[in-house]
Motif scaffolding. Sequence first.
Motif, mmCIF file in Angstrom:
data_model
loop_
_atom_site.group_PDB
_atom_site.id
_atom_site.type_symbol
_atom_site.label_atom_id
_atom_site.label_comp_id
_atom_site.label_asym_id
_atom_site.label_seq_id
_atom_site.Cartn_x
_atom_site.Cartn_y
_atom_site.Cartn_z
ATOM 1 N N ARG A 96 9.697 22.834 -24.612
ATOM 2 C CA ARG A 96 9.206 22.620 -25.688
ATOM 3 C C ARG A 96 8.176 20.980 -25.993
ATOM 4 N N LEU A 97 7.016 21.061 -25.136
ATOM 5 C CA LEU A 97 6.091 19.498 -25.145
ATOM 6 C C LEU A 97 5.729 19.457 -26.779
ATOM 7 N N LYS A 98 6.158 18.384 -27.418
ATOM 8 C CA LYS A 98 5.779 18.119 -28.781
ATOM 9 C C LYS A 98 4.866 17.597 -29.441
ATOM 10 N N ALA A 99 4.373 17.237 -28.240
ATOM 11 C CA ALA A 99 2.449 17.418 -28.685
ATOM 12 C C ALA A 99 1.847 18.554 -29.295
ATOM 13 N N LEU A 100 2.882 19.172 -28.703
ATOM 14 C CA LEU A 100 2.290 20.827 -29.164
ATOM 15 C C LEU A 100 2.058 21.510 -30.834
ATOM 16 N N VAL A 123 10.147 14.064 -27.153
ATOM 17 C CA VAL A 123 8.840 14.597 -26.528
ATOM 18 C C VAL A 123 8.549 15.268 -25.929
ATOM 19 N N ILE A 124 10.064 16.111 -25.392
ATOM 20 C CA ILE A 124 10.150 17.492 -24.565
ATOM 21 C C ILE A 124 11.523 18.155 -26.031
ATOM 22 N N PRO A 129 13.648 21.953 -20.271
ATOM 23 C CA PRO A 129 14.117 20.236 -20.136
ATOM 24 C C PRO A 129 14.145 19.894 -21.820
ATOM 25 N N THR A 130 14.548 18.527 -22.503
ATOM 26 C CA THR A 130 15.303 18.440 -23.426
ATOM 27 C C THR A 130 14.712 16.070 -22.709
ATOM 28 N N TYR A 131 13.691 15.670 -23.552
ATOM 29 C CA TYR A 131 12.840 14.675 -23.365
ATOM 30 C C TYR A 131 13.226 13.971 -24.331
ATOM 31 N N VAL A 132 14.012 12.921 -24.333
ATOM 32 C CA VAL A 132 14.296 11.452 -25.673
ATOM 33 C C VAL A 132 14.123 10.497 -25.331
ATOM 34 N N ALA A 133 13.149 9.963 -26.135
ATOM 35 C CA ALA A 133 12.225 8.702 -25.995
ATOM 36 C C ALA A 133 13.757 7.880 -27.169
ATOM 37 N N LYS A 181 13.021 3.038 -25.680
ATOM 38 C CA LYS A 181 14.272 1.683 -24.957
ATOM 39 C C LYS A 181 14.604 2.144 -23.427
ATOM 40 N N THR A 182 15.229 3.803 -24.012
ATOM 41 C CA THR A 182 16.020 3.933 -22.885
ATOM 42 C C THR A 182 15.932 5.395 -22.964
ATOM 43 N N VAL A 183 15.665 6.539 -22.031
ATOM 44 C CA VAL A 183 16.026 7.495 -21.746
ATOM 45 C C VAL A 183 16.905 8.481 -21.181
ATOM 46 N N HIS A 184 16.672 9.524 -22.007
ATOM 47 C CA HIS A 184 18.065 10.944 -22.054
ATOM 48 C C HIS A 184 17.590 12.567 -21.935
ATOM 49 N N LEU A 185 17.496 12.902 -20.165
ATOM 50 C CA LEU A 185 16.905 13.922 -20.156
ATOM 51 C C LEU A 185 17.741 14.507 -19.131
#
Length: 494
Positions: free
Chosen positions: A413-417, A408-409, A394-398, A199-203
């Motif tokens: 660290r890309l959390k997909a990994l 997400v990051i 970065p830290t990317y919060v969805a 809904k929102t993103v915090h980077l």
Amino acid sequence: MRRQPRSPQTFPFAPGNDKISPELVPQARCPHLNEVTSVEDLLPYFDSVARRPYSPGLWPAWDLQKGERVLLRVTNWHDPMVVEAAERTLAKFEVDYTIEVEDKGPIPVWEGHDEVEYYLSRVPELARWMDEWGALDAAGTYDKIIMGYGGPILNDRVVKIQRFPFITREMVASPAHTFPAELLVAIDQWTWRALSDAKTVHLTDPEGTDLRFTNHAEYWNADRTRFNRRYVEQAYSSNVGHGETYMPGHIWGRPHFHIPQEDGEGVIAGTMNHIAPYPRMEMHIERSKITRIEGGGEFGEKLRRLMAKTDDVQYPGYHTPGLMQWWEASIGTNPKVHRPRAGYAEGYNCGLYERTRSGIVHIGFGSIISSDFERQAAREDLTIGHWHVHLNYPTYVAEGTPDGDRLVIENGRLKALDDPEIRRLAERFGDPDELLREDWIPAVPGLNIPGDYDRDYAGDPMDFTMTELDICRKWHPLFMRMIAAPGGTEPTCH
């Protein structure tokens, strides 16, 4: 050419980060790579790329088939040994190939501020490429065109466009190009799904970025699998397939178009762009428009002049006047990409390559690359161009997804990994801990190695970076001991 260090500039430490905990910034490291001395050393990497299933994105995947008509375009800025290895690969796969070499003159040595002029000229060049690809597609001359390693590509065409991110030997002989394609696809898809439901993103980033925006429903189609076709057709009318989804290896962390409800707010800060490092710069954002630029040395000064020149001009595709508008926050996804050391910041061997490493976010602002809006602005004789800030940790919060807030990051660290399904897939190809570990994380004094960020780095990051790369290349084991974590933990050598 050895650069002379400048007189240090005084910058306040990144806002709110005067007491950064070591666990918030990943430990620095770089891979050990054997020196390439022959064409034969490069062939296994090209062979891997040639066999990868075709992908219309940033990670090279040529999918060469016997009898295909292939055009390879390079320049005199490419290492001749690299071009020879590529030609031998084309011959091995029995394609009908043509190689064109453009003479671009002497190889330039860049500083970070050179990105301003580079992209003022680069943007028209990319538009010409798009036109040429369209003409070649219509003529049916080639099945595949291999060239470049940045910008959009034609997606809805018979001819397939692919990348050639191989400027130097070191850029070829990298595990990034033997990394399993199936795993790259899975990482890309995980990242796209993870951010689309927000809904929102915090980077944020420890160098000072703190940015929020609404991930408006109007950006997306009904099930949030693709961008809203209405806006895509306005921005990329002749290239809808490219515009409505992510490019492999380049996941849009925000849509690459603007809508009237734009509400990006906060600060973007950093010391790196697509060309080279520059003194720390802050950009203040209101409703996705840059309202103030602080610091940045010569890079910042050039951008301030451009902002003053264009701030009252209404650009196509934007809902408020001004060229300096934020439109990009793209995510890299390959954990094995590393910053080249030999000949760094010379010609195409520059910061553009490293943006594809997993977890790095690159911010883009200015005109929207190769969009219909940018071309319209060019026809109206307006100043066009776009520029960048790299976020290495970065830290990317969805925020507000159906499953709650999702990382997400996290600290680069890309959390997909770390996803269990991704790790199970990686087990098919080797040790998942090794495969899914970033080979390169830059060292920054005061962030992830001892030192003072302001005194030792932020005022002249170019001097520090070139020194770091020189030591890493010539004395790699020593370098790895020098950047050992507090308490004596030494990074693993590769």
